[in-house]
Design a protein around this motif. Structure first.
Motif, PDB file in Angstrom:
ATOM      1  N   LYS A  13       0.843  -1.203   0.000  1.00 24.58           N
ATOM      2  CA  LYS A  13       0.000   0.000   0.000  1.00 24.58           C
ATOM      3  C   LYS A  13       0.875   1.249   0.000  1.00 24.58           C
ATOM      4  N   GLY A  14       1.926   1.276   0.809  1.00 21.53           N
ATOM      5  CA  GLY A  14       2.840   2.416   0.848  1.00 21.53           C
ATOM      6  C   GLY A  14       3.549   2.620  -0.475  1.00 21.53           C
ATOM      7  N   TYR A  15       3.956   1.526  -1.101  1.00 19.45           N
ATOM      8  CA  TYR A  15       4.596   1.577  -2.418  1.00 19.45           C
ATOM      9  C   TYR A  15       3.652   2.214  -3.430  1.00 19.45           C
ATOM     10  N   GLU A  16       2.407   1.754  -3.440  1.00 18.21           N
ATOM     11  CA  GLU A  16       1.430   2.276  -4.399  1.00 18.21           C
ATOM     12  C   GLU A  16       1.102   3.747  -4.133  1.00 18.21           C
ATOM     13  N   GLU A  17       0.978   4.118  -2.864  1.00 18.16           N
ATOM     14  CA  GLU A  17       0.705   5.519  -2.519  1.00 18.16           C
ATOM     15  C   GLU A  17       1.863   6.421  -2.931  1.00 18.16           C
ATOM     16  N   ALA A  18       3.094   5.942  -2.741  1.00 16.60           N
ATOM     17  CA  ALA A  18       4.267   6.738  -3.133  1.00 16.60           C
ATOM     18  C   ALA A  18       4.282   6.946  -4.643  1.00 16.60           C
ATOM     19  N   SER A  20       1.705   6.912  -6.701  1.00 20.53           N
ATOM     20  CA  SER A  20       0.590   7.810  -7.025  1.00 20.53           C
ATOM     21  C   SER A  20       0.897   9.248  -6.657  1.00 20.53           C
ATOM     22  N   SER A  21       1.553   9.459  -5.518  1.00 17.03           N
ATOM     23  CA  SER A  21       1.847  10.825  -5.084  1.00 17.03           C
ATOM     24  C   SER A  21       2.802  11.539  -6.039  1.00 17.03           C
ATOM     25  N   TYR A  22       3.578  10.777  -6.817  1.00 18.81           N
ATOM     26  CA  TYR A  22       4.481  11.359  -7.808  1.00 18.81           C
ATOM     27  C   TYR A  22       3.907  11.277  -9.223  1.00 18.81           C
ATOM     28  N   GLY A  23       2.621  10.933  -9.304  1.00 18.12           N
ATOM     29  CA  GLY A  23       1.964  10.876 -10.605  1.00 18.12           C
ATOM     30  C   GLY A  23       2.417   9.712 -11.466  1.00 18.12           C
ATOM     31  N   LEU A  24       2.983   8.687 -10.842  1.00 15.85           N
ATOM     32  CA  LEU A  24       3.442   7.513 -11.586  1.00 15.85           C
ATOM     33  C   LEU A  24       2.365   6.432 -11.565  1.00 15.85           C
ATOM     34  N   PRO A  25       2.244   5.667 -12.639  1.00 19.36           N
ATOM     35  CA  PRO A  25       1.222   4.625 -12.679  1.00 19.36           C
ATOM     36  C   PRO A  25       1.566   3.469 -11.738  1.00 19.36           C
ATOM     37  N   VAL A  26       0.531   2.826 -11.226  1.00 13.03           N
ATOM     38  CA  VAL A  26       0.693   1.616 -10.430  1.00 13.03           C
ATOM     39  C   VAL A  26       0.378   0.462 -11.369  1.00 13.03           C
ATOM     40  N   SER A  27       1.414  -0.188 -11.862  1.00 12.09           N
ATOM     41  CA  SER A  27       1.262  -1.239 -12.851  1.00 12.09           C
ATOM     42  C   SER A  27       1.188  -2.607 -12.183  1.00 12.09           C
ATOM     43  N   GLY A  28       0.073  -3.287 -12.383  1.00 14.58           N
ATOM     44  CA  GLY A  28      -0.089  -4.626 -11.830  1.00 14.58           C
ATOM     45  C   GLY A  28       0.933  -5.601 -12.370  1.00 14.58           C
ATOM     46  N   ASP A  29       1.414  -5.356 -13.603  1.00 13.98           N
ATOM     47  CA  ASP A  29       2.423  -6.234 -14.205  1.00 13.98           C
ATOM     48  C   ASP A  29       3.729  -6.220 -13.425  1.00 13.98           C
ATOM     49  N   LEU A  30       3.980  -5.149 -12.702  1.00  8.88           N
ATOM     50  CA  LEU A  30       5.247  -5.014 -11.987  1.00  8.88           C
ATOM     51  C   LEU A  30       5.152  -5.433 -10.517  1.00  8.88           C
ATOM     52  N   LYS A  31       3.996  -5.975 -10.122  1.00  6.02           N
ATOM     53  CA  LYS A  31       3.836  -6.486  -8.762  1.00  6.02           C
ATOM     54  C   LYS A  31       3.794  -7.998  -8.851  1.00  6.02           C
ATOM     55  N   ILE A  32       4.711  -8.653  -8.166  1.00  6.96           N
ATOM     56  CA  ILE A  32       4.793 -10.106  -8.242  1.00  6.96           C
ATOM     57  C   ILE A  32       4.539 -10.707  -6.867  1.00  6.96           C
ATOM     58  N   LYS A  33       3.571 -11.621  -6.793  1.00  9.53           N
ATOM     59  CA  LYS A  33       3.259 -12.343  -5.562  1.00  9.53           C
ATOM     60  C   LYS A  33       3.921 -13.711  -5.658  1.00  9.53           C
TER      61      LYS A  33
END
Length: 147
Positions: A13-18, A20-33
């Motif tokens: 969540k912190g990664y995604e908020e950071a 977003s706060s810089y106007g960068l996209p949150v790409s699901g392709d770059l998140k690996i579980k």
């Protein structure tokens, strides 16, 4: 990440908020579980994602970061020039690989100390106990980043 724990979820969540706060996209392709944080497994999973373009890896623990270092070595990437790697927990793993890993220290010892002190004060009714206990994390810079 290799966990669905509250801690791992909050880190994501912190990664995604950071971003977003810089106007960068949150790409699901770059998140690996991952199903394991074992470094060789992490390396092999990252190799499967070779069609993705990325120049940094941020992990939820240092074991995954070691796997990212192994991935970079197999791909002949220079660390940190070609790929930056940041682990989490500032564990002994962060300093047992080459290069040593930049890691976020959640300062769990300080958090535990403050929690126990507050609990003892509460039990002894010595002082007011804060509603919220916050211990800021610290970035321990090593050789996998150049900032």
């Amino acid at each position: 990440t290799e966990s669905s724990s509250y801690s791992a979820s909050e880190k994501q969540k912190g990664y995604e908020e950071a971003l977003s706060s810089y106007g960068l996209p949150v790409s699901g392709d770059l998140k690996i579980k991952l199903r394991s944080a074992e470094p060789h497994y992490v390396r092999d999973i990252l190799l499967q994602y070779s069609k993705l373009t990325f120049d940094a890896v941020i992990t939820t623990n240092d074991s995954i970061a070691v796997g990212a270092v192994k991935y970079a070595n197999v791909r002949s990437l220079f660390i940190p020039e070609d790929i930056a790697i940041i682990g989490y927990n500032n564990s002994s793993l962060a300093v047992t690989c080459e290069p040593e890993i930049t890691s976020i220290d959640g300062r769990s010892e300080q958090l535990c100390h403050d929690t126990i002190l507050n609990l003892v004060n509460l039990l002894n009714q010595k002082s007011e106990i804060p509603e919220l206990l916050s211990v800021p994390s610290q970035l321990t810079k090593r050789n996998t980043t150049n900032f």
